[in-house]
Design a protein around this motif. Sequence first.
Motif, PDB file in Angstrom:
ATOM      1  N   LEU A  24       0.860  -1.169   0.005  1.00 45.25           N
ATOM      2  CA  LEU A  24      -0.006  -0.113  -0.079  1.00 45.25           C
ATOM      3  C   LEU A  24       0.765   1.151  -0.233  1.00 45.25           C
ATOM      4  N   TYR A  25       2.056   1.314   0.595  1.00 45.33           N
ATOM      5  CA  TYR A  25       3.024   2.299   0.799  1.00 45.33           C
ATOM      6  C   TYR A  25       3.273   2.805  -0.677  1.00 45.33           C
ATOM      7  N   THR A  26       3.911   1.742  -1.393  1.00 40.93           N
ATOM      8  CA  THR A  26       4.286   1.551  -2.509  1.00 40.93           C
ATOM      9  C   THR A  26       3.373   2.234  -3.494  1.00 40.93           C
ATOM     10  N   MET A  27       2.021   1.619  -3.525  1.00 40.55           N
ATOM     11  CA  MET A  27       1.120   2.339  -4.501  1.00 40.55           C
ATOM     12  C   MET A  27       0.761   3.635  -4.380  1.00 40.55           C
ATOM     13  N   LEU A  28       0.520   4.214  -2.984  1.00 43.17           N
ATOM     14  CA  LEU A  28       0.233   5.580  -2.575  1.00 43.17           C
ATOM     15  C   LEU A  28       1.248   6.264  -3.133  1.00 43.17           C
ATOM     16  N   SER A  29       2.616   6.086  -3.106  1.00 42.23           N
ATOM     17  CA  SER A  29       3.724   6.909  -3.331  1.00 42.23           C
ATOM     18  C   SER A  29       3.708   7.035  -4.975  1.00 42.23           C
ATOM     19  N   LEU A  30       3.065   6.356  -5.526  1.00 41.86           N
ATOM     20  CA  LEU A  30       2.836   6.189  -7.189  1.00 41.86           C
ATOM     21  C   LEU A  30       1.644   6.956  -7.503  1.00 41.86           C
ATOM     22  N   LEU A  31       0.597   7.000  -6.848  1.00 43.31           N
ATOM     23  CA  LEU A  31      -0.667   7.325  -7.240  1.00 43.31           C
ATOM     24  C   LEU A  31      -1.149   8.515  -6.620  1.00 43.31           C
ATOM     25  N   ASN A  32      -1.060   8.879  -5.213  1.00 42.08           N
ATOM     26  CA  ASN A  32      -1.494   9.580  -4.450  1.00 42.08           C
ATOM     27  C   ASN A  32      -0.723  10.174  -3.297  1.00 42.08           C
TER      28      ASN A  32
END
Length: 456
Positions: free
Chosen positions: A139-147
């Motif tokens: 989730l950390y990786t996803m948010l760093s890319l998307l939001n």
Amino acid sequence: MKKTLIIFLLLATCISYLAFVADFEKPVHIEPSVQRTGDAGKGYEYVVTGDYLKSGIPYNLFLKGFGSSNDNHLKRTGDNEKISYEYTAVNAPNGELVVAPNCMQCHAQVFDGKLVMGLGNTSIDFSQNKSVGRMAGNLYTMLSLLNPKQLQASKSFLQATRTIAPDMTTEVRGVNAAGRLAALLVAHRDPQTLQWSSKPIMDIPKEVVPTDFPAWWLLKKKNAMFYNGYGRGDFSRFLMASNLLTVSDSSEAREVYGHFNDVLAYVYSLEAPKYDRPIDKELAESGQALFNDNCSKCHGTYGEKGEYPNLLIPSNIIRTDSALFKSNSSFPQFIDWFNKSWFTTGDNPARLVPFDGYIAPPLDGIWITAPYLHNGSVPTLEGVLNSKARPAYWTRDFDKPEYDYASPGWKYTAFDKPERKAYNTTLPGYGNYGHYFGDKLTATQRKAVIEYLKTL
């Protein structure tokens, strides 16, 4: 003359040594500490809606991943109406709405369809924490890319979770890893500023020592916190320690601390649930006499004139699994960190005082607090009073849990050998030995004592 003098000196030395050993082996009384006062009503509101954790999972992603809850046991409104009782929707410092775990993760449980505040949550599952750590990392990786804005709101929660969760995995479901959580969190925080360090500042033992969940309503009687009694001074400092999961610095800790005198007042206001099944009064009266003769010196007396002695019982007397209190000795850096930290500052400091043994707890509401012993290794009260009735390997149904009101305790399945997901009492820290005091009673006497304990 010289020979007589030498013999006299030897005898005096032996007598002094024996007196020292005898004194060392006695139970130790815990002196009370001054506690802050507060407003119980405000404390309850802060417990169920407060932002003592200011970071969590973005609200929209939480509902998408976990779904909404229709139970609403706490009758909360607004953003919290659709969230299960053990989570709270809060605004992060940057304004983003996130969902954070709250105190009820460990200190409330649904029992027979009703939420019991202060009852330890023995259905919690720390055995899956490795996967929890992976999910937090993803989730950390996803948010760093998307939001990036949501990442800013979630960062402190996700970085702590992905770092520590894999290292606080228990062998079975239903036991607590709170002690391990505290050790891991302080290993990544400066003792004075409380700021996060990506690399641990101290070595951390590998062992994860399980504990049971003490009921909150017992705290009003106790002069020290935790099973080993090493939590001294201001209890509200310890109650707020979960803030270490996401705290930014000591200034935030001071703001949160300003609410926890009210939280302590709320905890003190809780009463043990009453046993709501028929009780054999004559048998209970017989059990009370047996209890007062055999158990009250350590666990106290009950009723209007009841007294609780606040005793630490040395390990050589209690003889229960020693892994918990020994973990303090094997990790002195944790004790040292705490006793030099922000938690010991101000007019109401807290401190840790290790001891080789355990508190003999009050027994109010003991009928509802299974499983028993400090590590939750004994499923029923019958097993506490009869060591031969304790299963070595056992499990219970977490999907459709059933309570045995007669014994009382959780209905369980015993095994002759280790089984996957079963409680294994042969593992270090999970032992079900010790507390043999009830073995001297007859079966009839034990039944009478149990009947009396249902009245507490």
